[in-house]
Enzyme design. Structure first.
Site, mmCIF file in Angstrom:
data_model
loop_
_atom_site.group_PDB
_atom_site.id
_atom_site.type_symbol
_atom_site.label_atom_id
_atom_site.label_comp_id
_atom_site.label_asym_id
_atom_site.label_seq_id
_atom_site.Cartn_x
_atom_site.Cartn_y
_atom_site.Cartn_z
ATOM 1 N N THR A 93 1.315 -1.121 -0.226
ATOM 2 C CA THR A 93 -0.114 -0.143 0.107
ATOM 3 C C THR A 93 0.823 0.752 0.112
ATOM 4 O OG1 THR A 93 -1.437 -1.521 0.762
ATOM 5 C CG2 THR A 93 -1.844 1.074 1.376
ATOM 6 N N LYS A 121 6.902 12.116 21.495
ATOM 7 C CA LYS A 121 6.922 12.932 22.712
ATOM 8 C C LYS A 121 6.347 13.336 23.275
ATOM 9 C CE LYS A 121 10.471 15.773 20.288
ATOM 10 N NZ LYS A 121 10.570 16.741 19.312
ATOM 11 N N ARG A 142 -2.315 5.382 7.225
ATOM 12 C CA ARG A 142 -3.066 4.177 7.792
ATOM 13 C C ARG A 142 -3.268 3.864 9.348
ATOM 14 N NH1 ARG A 142 -0.427 -1.916 5.385
ATOM 15 N NH2 ARG A 142 -2.587 -1.446 4.037
ATOM 16 N N HIS A 175 -10.266 -1.176 4.309
ATOM 17 C CA HIS A 175 -9.754 -0.510 3.938
ATOM 18 C C HIS A 175 -10.007 -0.638 2.041
ATOM 19 C CE1 HIS A 175 -5.571 -0.691 2.515
ATOM 20 N NE2 HIS A 175 -5.055 -2.004 2.471
HETATM 21 C C1 NCD Z 1 -3.684 -6.004 3.714
HETATM 22 C C2 NCD Z 1 -3.469 -4.970 5.086
HETATM 23 O O1 NCD Z 1 -2.730 -4.784 5.590
HETATM 24 O O2 NCD Z 1 -4.586 -5.064 5.379
HETATM 25 N N1 NCD Z 1 -2.249 -5.615 3.613
HETATM 26 C C3 NCD Z 1 -2.648 -4.838 2.182
HETATM 27 O O3 NCD Z 1 -2.394 -3.591 2.464
HETATM 28 N N2 NCD Z 1 -2.099 -5.485 0.546
HETATM 29 C C4 NCD Z 1 -3.585 -7.496 4.389
HETATM 30 C C5 NCD Z 1 -2.860 -8.025 5.639
HETATM 31 O O4 NCD Z 1 -1.952 -7.333 6.132
HETATM 32 O O5 NCD Z 1 -2.909 -9.159 6.406
#
Ligand code: NCD
Length: 358
Positions: A93, A121, A142, A175
């Site tokens: 990602t 901090k 994220r 996601h």
């Molecule tokens: C996924 C996630 O981070 O949710 N990975 C990703 O973004 N391709 C799936 C996972 O981590 O299993």
């Protein structure tokens, strides 16, 4: 006008009140002039949005094939900066968004851990994000905590310099851009087979804590007569909130703990890994996950036209011997992500007509 006033009122609510509203009542707050401004939830993406983004992704990848085309694309957002704030592990990602920014000529900054930001901090995530908005024109984030991406967008939309927020994974919740690239992959794979309508998608693995299957389930509401089969160990079954959503939208689904039984029905098999980073007491360590592994000998059970997907990273869910099967789609799926994320950024900056005219 009415909507505008409503959005204004939503901005006056406390975060707690806003957060507890049903999603359909607050989605308008993340739009500007009737267009998506922040990309936070799969439920924001309509079939029309999806078609626009897939066609735009196809166009971009065609234009980018030639040096002249790619050089031109890189002029489009050369005056814009993106902040990649990824405080949960990420390979695909992160790199695909970074690459998407480069394709459009954006300048990129990154923070990849709360241990290297001022959060160590004692700064709150809210202040940290407000700070990014002083330097960037787009935040892609994220976070391990559910709701932080939404809170960031909610907060920034009230400032004098609102900028778009893209959710690159919010805890166990959603996601949406993974679901976007999953659907783009399905759309490309079934282009000559009637599209995504009427297909059977078998989703396998840790469906309880896997955010990709949740976002993908929501997004499938945009297609007709899709059947979803959820295959998971009993402890890791899909959440009731998703099942309620599917029932409400009259979408067909089944649940099982037997993978082999449903392989012959599948048009797509969507494998996932166990999400044990969310274990509190090592509870998933005792689950026999091997029954949810796709092996070479299973290939003969599947349709010739079926595809195998995985958001990746994988552990042993898909035997590496399966990689050579023409139905293995996960490496292409990964690359599709870069193109459709480029399309999403172009859409948020409203340059899609310019690209389509090229
Ligand atoms: C996924 C996630 O981070 O949710 N990975 C990703 O973004 N391709 C799936 C996972 O981590 O299993």
């Amino acid at each position: 006008m009415k909507i505008k006033n409503k959005e204004k009122d939503l901005g006056k609510l406390s975060w707690e009140k806003f957060y507890s509203l049903p999603l359909n009542e607050k989605l308008g707050y993340f739009e500007k002039d009737g267009r998506m401004f922040d990309c936070l939830f799969s439920q924001q993406l309509s079939s029309q949005n999806l078609r626009t983004l897939f066609d735009l992704a196809n166009k971009i990848r065609k234009v980018a094939k030639e040096k002249g085309g790619l050089d031109w694309l890189q002029t489009l957002l050369s005056h814009k900066r993106a902040m990649l704030y990824f405080v949960q592990p990420s390979t695909r990602t992160f790199v695909s968004f970074q690459s998407a920014c480069y394709i459009l000529g954006m300048k990129v900054s990154e923070i990849r851990s709360t241990s290297t930001s001022s959060e160590l901090k004692g700064e709150s995530p809210e202040d940290t994000i407000r700070t990014f908005s002083s330097y960037a024109d787009l935040i892609i984030m994220r976070h391990f905590e559910e709701g932080i991406a939404e809170k960031s967008a909610w907060m920034l939309n009230k400032t004098k310099r609102p900028i778009s927020v893209i959710n690159g994974g919010s805890g166990k919740d959603q996601h949406p851009t993974q679901a976007l690239l999953d659907l783009y992959t399905l759309d490309l794979s079934f282009k000559d087979k009637g599209g995504i309508d009427n297909k059977t998608i078998v989703m396998v693995g840790d469906l309880k804590r896997g955010r990709t299957v949740r976002s993908l389930s929501y997004l499938l509401q945009n297609y007709k007569n899709v059947k979803i089969i959820y295959v998971a160990p009993d402890y890791l079954k899909i959440g009731n909130d998703i099942k309620d959503f599917l029932k409400k939208h009259k979408m067909s689904f089944k649940e099982s703990n037997e993978l082999i039984k449903f392989l012959p029905d599948a048009d797509a098999v969507y494998m996932t890994r166990i999400q044990d980073e969310y274990d509190i007491n090592n509870e998933s360590k005792n689950i026999d996950y091997s029954k949810f592994h796709l092996k070479k000998e299973h290939m003969k059970l599947m349709k010739k036209s079926a595809i195998i997907m995985h958001p990746l990273p994988r552990r042993q869910e898909i035997d590496v011997a399966v990689d050579n099967d023409p139905r293995a789609m996960y490496w292409r799926q990964e690359r599709n992500g870069m193109w459709v994320r480029t399309a999403l950024i172009a859409y948020l900056f409203r340059i899609e007509n310019e690209i389509n005219r090229y």
